[in-house]
Design a protein around this motif. Sequence first.
Motif, PDB file in Angstrom:
ATOM      1  N   ARG A 131       0.850  -1.204   0.000  1.00 24.20           N
ATOM      2  CA  ARG A 131       0.000   0.000   0.000  1.00 24.20           C
ATOM      3  C   ARG A 131       0.876   1.241   0.000  1.00 24.20           C
ATOM      4  O   ARG A 131       1.959   1.269   0.585  1.00 24.20           O
ATOM      5  CB  ARG A 131      -0.931  -0.014   1.215  1.00 24.20           C
ATOM      6  CG  ARG A 131      -1.797  -1.271   1.235  1.00 24.20           C
ATOM      7  CD  ARG A 131      -2.809  -1.226   2.339  1.00 24.20           C
ATOM      8  NE  ARG A 131      -3.754  -0.119   2.151  1.00 24.20           N
ATOM      9  CZ  ARG A 131      -4.808   0.064   2.921  1.00 24.20           C
ATOM     10  NH1 ARG A 131      -5.063  -0.752   3.929  1.00 24.20           N
ATOM     11  NH2 ARG A 131      -5.620   1.084   2.700  1.00 24.20           N
ATOM     12  N   TYR A 132       0.382   2.286  -0.665  1.00 22.14           N
ATOM     13  CA  TYR A 132       1.129   3.536  -0.777  1.00 22.14           C
ATOM     14  C   TYR A 132       0.262   4.692  -0.298  1.00 22.14           C
ATOM     15  O   TYR A 132      -0.951   4.708  -0.532  1.00 22.14           O
ATOM     16  CB  TYR A 132       1.527   3.782  -2.232  1.00 22.14           C
ATOM     17  CG  TYR A 132       2.308   2.649  -2.852  1.00 22.14           C
ATOM     18  CD1 TYR A 132       3.628   2.400  -2.463  1.00 22.14           C
ATOM     19  CD2 TYR A 132       1.735   1.826  -3.818  1.00 22.14           C
ATOM     20  CE1 TYR A 132       4.346   1.348  -3.038  1.00 22.14           C
ATOM     21  CE2 TYR A 132       2.443   0.782  -4.391  1.00 22.14           C
ATOM     22  CZ  TYR A 132       3.762   0.549  -3.992  1.00 22.14           C
ATOM     23  OH  TYR A 132       4.467  -0.484  -4.544  1.00 22.14           O
ATOM     24  N   PHE A 133       0.896   5.680   0.339  1.00 25.29           N
ATOM     25  CA  PHE A 133       0.152   6.847   0.813  1.00 25.29           C
ATOM     26  C   PHE A 133       0.863   8.149   0.428  1.00 25.29           C
ATOM     27  O   PHE A 133       2.075   8.176   0.209  1.00 25.29           O
ATOM     28  CB  PHE A 133      -0.016   6.787   2.337  1.00 25.29           C
ATOM     29  CG  PHE A 133      -0.914   5.659   2.775  1.00 25.29           C
ATOM     30  CD1 PHE A 133      -2.303   5.799   2.788  1.00 25.29           C
ATOM     31  CD2 PHE A 133      -0.373   4.434   3.139  1.00 25.29           C
ATOM     32  CE1 PHE A 133      -3.128   4.753   3.165  1.00 25.29           C
ATOM     33  CE2 PHE A 133      -1.193   3.385   3.516  1.00 25.29           C
ATOM     34  CZ  PHE A 133      -2.579   3.543   3.525  1.00 25.29           C
ATOM     35  N   GLU A 136       0.719  -7.369   4.747  1.00 25.18           N
ATOM     36  CA  GLU A 136       0.587  -6.033   4.156  1.00 25.18           C
ATOM     37  C   GLU A 136       1.807  -5.188   4.499  1.00 25.18           C
ATOM     38  O   GLU A 136       2.185  -5.100   5.668  1.00 25.18           O
ATOM     39  CB  GLU A 136      -0.694  -5.400   4.724  1.00 25.18           C
ATOM     40  CG  GLU A 136      -1.016  -4.008   4.229  1.00 25.18           C
ATOM     41  CD  GLU A 136      -2.364  -3.522   4.795  1.00 25.18           C
ATOM     42  OE1 GLU A 136      -3.389  -4.208   4.598  1.00 25.18           O
ATOM     43  OE2 GLU A 136      -2.376  -2.460   5.450  1.00 25.18           O
ATOM     44  N   PHE A 196       5.253   5.213   2.779  1.00 25.87           N
ATOM     45  CA  PHE A 196       4.715   6.567   2.806  1.00 25.87           C
ATOM     46  C   PHE A 196       5.788   7.552   3.251  1.00 25.87           C
ATOM     47  O   PHE A 196       6.832   7.144   3.769  1.00 25.87           O
ATOM     48  CB  PHE A 196       3.490   6.636   3.731  1.00 25.87           C
ATOM     49  CG  PHE A 196       3.611   5.834   5.010  1.00 25.87           C
ATOM     50  CD1 PHE A 196       4.349   6.299   6.088  1.00 25.87           C
ATOM     51  CD2 PHE A 196       2.966   4.599   5.132  1.00 25.87           C
ATOM     52  CE1 PHE A 196       4.429   5.563   7.270  1.00 25.87           C
ATOM     53  CE2 PHE A 196       3.060   3.848   6.318  1.00 25.87           C
ATOM     54  CZ  PHE A 196       3.789   4.338   7.383  1.00 25.87           C
ATOM     55  N   ALA A 202       5.569   0.471   7.022  1.00 24.51           N
ATOM     56  CA  ALA A 202       4.809  -0.220   8.064  1.00 24.51           C
ATOM     57  C   ALA A 202       4.582  -1.658   7.603  1.00 24.51           C
ATOM     58  O   ALA A 202       4.311  -1.918   6.431  1.00 24.51           O
ATOM     59  CB  ALA A 202       3.475   0.467   8.312  1.00 24.51           C
ATOM     60  N   ALA A 257       3.291  -1.220   3.889  1.00 26.20           N
ATOM     61  CA  ALA A 257       2.910   0.107   3.400  1.00 26.20           C
ATOM     62  C   ALA A 257       4.121   1.013   3.344  1.00 26.20           C
ATOM     63  O   ALA A 257       5.024   0.924   4.185  1.00 26.20           O
ATOM     64  CB  ALA A 257       1.835   0.716   4.309  1.00 26.20           C
ATOM     65  N   GLN A 265       0.684  -2.825   9.452  1.00 26.77           N
ATOM     66  CA  GLN A 265       0.214  -1.618  10.142  1.00 26.77           C
ATOM     67  C   GLN A 265       1.011  -1.225  11.380  1.00 26.77           C
ATOM     68  O   GLN A 265       0.504  -0.512  12.251  1.00 26.77           O
ATOM     69  CB  GLN A 265      -1.289  -1.735  10.451  1.00 26.77           C
ATOM     70  CG  GLN A 265      -2.083  -2.121   9.192  1.00 26.77           C
ATOM     71  CD  GLN A 265      -3.584  -1.905   9.324  1.00 26.77           C
ATOM     72  OE1 GLN A 265      -4.112  -1.689  10.405  1.00 26.77           O
ATOM     73  NE2 GLN A 265      -4.275  -1.934   8.177  1.00 26.77           N
ATOM     74  N   THR A 266       2.256  -1.670  11.457  1.00 26.62           N
ATOM     75  CA  THR A 266       3.143  -1.222  12.527  1.00 26.62           C
ATOM     76  C   THR A 266       4.407  -0.653  11.890  1.00 26.62           C
ATOM     77  O   THR A 266       4.992  -1.282  11.006  1.00 26.62           O
ATOM     78  CB  THR A 266       3.529  -2.395  13.449  1.00 26.62           C
ATOM     79  OG1 THR A 266       2.338  -2.900  14.058  1.00 26.62           O
ATOM     80  CG2 THR A 266       4.502  -1.949  14.540  1.00 26.62           C
ATOM     81  N   LEU A 267       4.836   0.539  12.346  1.00 23.27           N
ATOM     82  CA  LEU A 267       6.056   1.147  11.810  1.00 23.27           C
ATOM     83  C   LEU A 267       7.246   0.227  12.021  1.00 23.27           C
ATOM     84  O   LEU A 267       7.427  -0.313  13.108  1.00 23.27           O
ATOM     85  CB  LEU A 267       6.350   2.477  12.519  1.00 23.27           C
ATOM     86  CG  LEU A 267       5.613   3.723  12.027  1.00 23.27           C
ATOM     87  CD1 LEU A 267       5.998   4.909  12.905  1.00 23.27           C
ATOM     88  CD2 LEU A 267       5.942   4.017  10.567  1.00 23.27           C
TER      89      LEU A 267
END
Lengths: 83, 83, 148, 148
Positions: A6-8, A73, A77, A56, A75, A59-61
């Motif tokens: 995922r990208y933000f 997953e 950003f 991440a 990510a 969902q954890t840095l």
Amino acid sequence: MKIEIRYFAWVRERVGAASETLETEAATIADLIAELSALSEGHRHAFSDPEAIRAALDQTLVDMDAPIAGAHEVAFFPPMTGG
Amino acid sequence: MKIEIRYFAWVRERVGAASETLETEAATIADLIAELSALSEGHRHAFSDPEAIRAALDQTLVDMDAPIAGAHEVAFFPPMTGG
Amino acid sequence: MQRVTVQHGPFDPGAILSAFTGLADGAGAVVSFSGITRDLAAHDLVAMEIEHYPGMTEAALEDIRSRAIARFDLIDALVLHRYGRLAPGDPIMMVATAARHRAAAFKGAEFLMDYLKSRAPFWKKEITATGAAWVAAKDDDEAALTRW
Amino acid sequence: MQRVTVQHGPFDPGAILSAFTGLADGAGAVVSFSGITRDLAAHDLVAMEIEHYPGMTEAALEDIRSRAIARFDLIDALVLHRYGRLAPGDPIMMVATAARHRAAAFKGAEFLMDYLKSRAPFWKKEITATGAAWVAAKDDDEAALTRW
């Protein structure tokens, strides 16, 4: 293994997609970035300054040397600017 | 000169009055305290610990060596505990 | 809206924060501090009685407010303090600051609190079931001023 | 009342402060911080767009809140952050802390803000009459974490 990427923010805009699924053998976040950078001009631009990229894992840095085995997953950003 | 003296909190309770008018030749706050201490047992008790006394001259906090010439009102009270 | 208020009656910190924020044109950060009446030394508090020095109180709060605004380049600041008999759980006082950036808003509010604690003429007395006692000033509160 | 909230819609900092304060049993000190949408780099801001990472955002805010409560022995803490398109002057986020004493309430709120700025997945984009630009992270914000 298959992993959801995922990208933000401007990473998303440069890649040109909010997410994509990748079949990869990358061991760490840094390996994954190297692999992604080769995918397209947009990816290369998005990851051109490694200092400006945060990651991440589920969902954890995490740091760039974090192993990604077993993750669902990942990510990418820019540094966060909330508040 | 004639000066209005006001007392607050436990200084007021020990003196036994919220205010009084005094005819005095005291030069400083410290002189005034010495003079007041001699007035009664209550005054003596109120001023027995000089470290615990704060003074205001015409409603502005001052040190013990502040000259009182020209002042209309001097107040004595314990360290403040607002907030 | 009044920026320095000394009153006996109750107040609603939320209502004051809303009004203050609505007027803070150009602010990026608003900090509020509310103090609530609670047991300090005693553990069976019935009421807190707050004595103050009418006239000097307002002047001292105005002075503290002006100094905070100048020192931290605040857009606005507010100080409110009650006096008289308060019940446990009652809001007792409030400060609020508005600034462009968060550091100034936080520092301004802490400065207001530190000065208000040790330089504004209020005195608290705790009323318990068994008696009444003046709250002693804390050395910590006086020491807090040395950081500014 | 929800203690961690991520929402698009508007909120009233005052109403939240009132509700939060009313529930903070035993607190002597309540601190709130509200952030307001304003020009950061540009001087002709039309709107601010806030992107976030649904799922991770809530988890990150819960984690920051728990750490603040444990570290400063807070009675309660609250974090709220908006996302989507906001207009200049709109409240954008808020934190609140309740503690027995003022130092913990202030420190807890500053800790929440510092971590929220650099560790919660939000990204701001400034929309002006002439274009749009992502807000750059400030070195100051990252450096602020080193004090904790």
